[in-house]
Design a protein around this motif. Structure first.
Motif, PDB file in Angstrom:
ATOM      1  N   HIS A 174      -3.388   6.646  10.033  1.00 15.73           N
ATOM      2  CA  HIS A 174      -4.658   6.387   9.528  1.00 15.73           C
ATOM      3  C   HIS A 174      -4.773   5.591   8.294  1.00 15.73           C
ATOM      4  O   HIS A 174      -5.413   4.373   8.393  1.00 15.73           O
ATOM      5  CB  HIS A 174      -5.534   7.500   9.496  1.00 15.73           C
ATOM      6  CG  HIS A 174      -5.805   8.527  10.421  1.00 15.73           C
ATOM      7  ND1 HIS A 174      -6.622   7.898  11.818  1.00 15.73           N
ATOM      8  CD2 HIS A 174      -5.484   9.676  11.003  1.00 15.73           C
ATOM      9  CE1 HIS A 174      -6.465   8.757  12.627  1.00 15.73           C
ATOM     10  NE2 HIS A 174      -5.932   9.734  12.244  1.00 15.73           N
ATOM     11  N   PRO A 175      -3.928   5.781   7.235  1.00 12.32           N
ATOM     12  CA  PRO A 175      -4.031   4.684   6.209  1.00 12.32           C
ATOM     13  C   PRO A 175      -3.500   3.306   6.721  1.00 12.32           C
ATOM     14  O   PRO A 175      -3.856   2.367   5.884  1.00 12.32           O
ATOM     15  CB  PRO A 175      -2.880   5.312   5.274  1.00 12.32           C
ATOM     16  CG  PRO A 175      -3.050   6.882   5.525  1.00 12.32           C
ATOM     17  CD  PRO A 175      -3.212   6.899   7.156  1.00 12.32           C
ATOM     18  N   ILE A 186       3.059   1.943   2.225  1.00 14.84           N
ATOM     19  CA  ILE A 186       3.437   2.426   3.550  1.00 14.84           C
ATOM     20  C   ILE A 186       4.824   1.863   4.065  1.00 14.84           C
ATOM     21  O   ILE A 186       5.043   0.626   3.786  1.00 14.84           O
ATOM     22  CB  ILE A 186       2.150   2.018   4.661  1.00 14.84           C
ATOM     23  CG1 ILE A 186       1.143   2.798   4.303  1.00 14.84           C
ATOM     24  CG2 ILE A 186       2.770   2.149   6.044  1.00 14.84           C
ATOM     25  CD1 ILE A 186      -0.264   2.653   4.823  1.00 14.84           C
ATOM     26  N   GLN A 244       1.466   8.277   8.355  1.00 16.09           N
ATOM     27  CA  GLN A 244       0.760   7.246   7.581  1.00 16.09           C
ATOM     28  C   GLN A 244      -0.104   6.410   8.586  1.00 16.09           C
ATOM     29  O   GLN A 244      -0.452   5.093   8.205  1.00 16.09           O
ATOM     30  CB  GLN A 244       2.075   6.194   7.446  1.00 16.09           C
ATOM     31  CG  GLN A 244       2.887   6.784   6.308  1.00 16.09           C
ATOM     32  CD  GLN A 244       4.086   5.857   6.030  1.00 16.09           C
ATOM     33  OE1 GLN A 244       4.156   5.252   5.055  1.00 16.09           O
ATOM     34  NE2 GLN A 244       5.086   5.632   7.225  1.00 16.09           N
ATOM     35  N   ALA A 259       1.029  -1.321  -0.211  1.00 11.82           N
ATOM     36  CA  ALA A 259      -0.036   0.026   0.020  1.00 11.82           C
ATOM     37  C   ALA A 259       0.968   1.226  -0.094  1.00 11.82           C
ATOM     38  O   ALA A 259       0.258   2.420   0.060  1.00 11.82           O
ATOM     39  CB  ALA A 259      -0.843  -0.024   1.385  1.00 11.82           C
ATOM     40  N   VAL A 292      -5.394  -0.111   6.279  1.00 13.18           N
ATOM     41  CA  VAL A 292      -4.796  -1.406   5.701  1.00 13.18           C
ATOM     42  C   VAL A 292      -4.731  -2.526   6.496  1.00 13.18           C
ATOM     43  O   VAL A 292      -5.455  -3.770   6.247  1.00 13.18           O
ATOM     44  CB  VAL A 292      -3.262  -1.225   5.267  1.00 13.18           C
ATOM     45  CG1 VAL A 292      -2.766  -2.481   4.489  1.00 13.18           C
ATOM     46  CG2 VAL A 292      -3.388  -0.114   4.015  1.00 13.18           C
TER      47      VAL A 292
END
Length: 343
Positions: A102-103, A67, A100, A65, A107
């Motif tokens: 919240h993303p 991250i 990063q 993703a 995920v």
């Protein structure tokens, strides 16, 4: 070495069973507890296989993703031990940072849709937690939650630098990232100290600091570490740890950075270790009920934290004084914060 003097029960409580028991079993020591020692070692190995499988899934999903996580504690520390099976751990800690956060949480929820979720994804929390296939995964917004505003700002800069200069670590077939050695040494010590100030720590956490210093001997930037410790008011605390590691965990003195043999330090270090072993290194529980009114409740909490600062002061007077200042400043900021009236 203090590990050789611990009873079977103490080894279990202090989290060092997987490190101590294989030697005792091999030498035929403590036959009365041999079955229990084998069970502890086998369970730890089985747990590690399960955790590493989940870690691989989480890591792949995050990197896919876009991250970039950094592995904290646990499996990353186990890799520094003579054998990874010697270090017991039960969860996965992944630092992703504020941007990063919240993303990464999203995920993890998508990757493990059936996971148990009980932490809210709030911006003032240290991490978001879920349990996937029986394995706890903590997605960290920050590595340590320091409450003094100056400490928070200074530490955030150290944290960002360490993440940018993260080192590669290969565990099995998985290529991971861990913090660079200087910050990692600070983090592992600070994590142990954080536990000592709250719910109590264990000998395993002291062993972690020892193995980090031994593994990275010559790679840690001593001047930068000294600057970090002084800026966070932690030099005295660090030296308490170094005394214990040299005299009780056989760390070489030349690897114990900033080691000091001052008599006052020796007395406080021995008190710290004895209280840890006797289970006295725990923030006392208060039996009285907190008042209902917001201001009265805040004052009640502040009194409790000031009492804890006094308790910490018997081990490190310098940090005890810093903790008093932190309590007063943090308490005032929470009292008048517009978004914290629900507390």
């Amino acid at each position: 070495m203090i590990l050789d003097t611990l009873t079977y029960e103490q080894c279990v409580i202090q989290g060092v069973g997987p490190m101590v028991f294989p030697k005792r079993l091999e030498q035929g020591l403590d036959p009365a507890n041999s079955a229990g020692m084998k069970a502890v070692c086998v369970h730890n190995m089985q747990q590690q296989v399960k955790i590493l499988h989940t870690l691989g899934m989480a890591w792949e999903a995050l990197t896919r993703a876009g991250i970039t996580p950094v592995l904290m504690k646990g499996a990353g520390l186990a890799a520094l031990y003579p054998s990874p099976e010697q270090r017991a751990y039960g969860d996965i800690d992944l630092f992703v940072g504020v941007e990063q956060y919240h993303p990464a949480c999203a995920v993890m929820r998508d990757t493990f849709p059936n996971a148990l979720k009980f932490d809210e994804e709030l911006d003032h929390y240290k991490h978001y937690n879920l349990i996937a296939d029986g394995v706890s995964i903590e997605v960290h917004r920050v590595t340590v939650d320091l409450q003094h505003p100056c400490d928070h700002r200074r530490y955030a800069k150290m944290e960002r630098f360490a993440a940018m200069h993260a080192c590669e670590l290969v565990i099995g077939n998985c290529k991971l990232k861990i913090f660079e050695p200087t910050f990692n040494a600070l983090l592992i010590m600070l994590h142990a100290w954080e536990h000592m100030m709250t719910q109590g720590a264990c000998v395993r956490q002291l062993c972690d600091v020892s193995f980090v210093l031994h593994h990275y001997a010559g790679q840690i930037d001593a001047k930068r570490l000294q600057r970090y410790l002084k800026s966070l008011h932690l030099m005295d605390v660090w030296q308490l740890f170094m005394y214990i590691l040299v005299h009780h965990l056989d760390l070489k003195q030349e690897e114990a950075l900033f080691y000091d043999e001052a008599k006052s330090l020796e007395l406080r270090a021995e008190r710290l270790l004895n209280d840890l072993l006797e289970g006295r290194l725990v923030e006392p529980k208060h039996t009285e009920d907190a008042p209902r009114g917001r201001f009265a409740r805040k004052f009640f909490t502040m009194r409790q934290r000031l009492a804890n600062a006094k308790r910490i002061g018997q081990y490190s007077p310098a940090y005890g004084r810093h903790l008093i200042a932190t309590t007063l400043i943090h308490g005032a900021s929470r009292l008048f914060a517009k978004d914290r009236h629900w507390e």
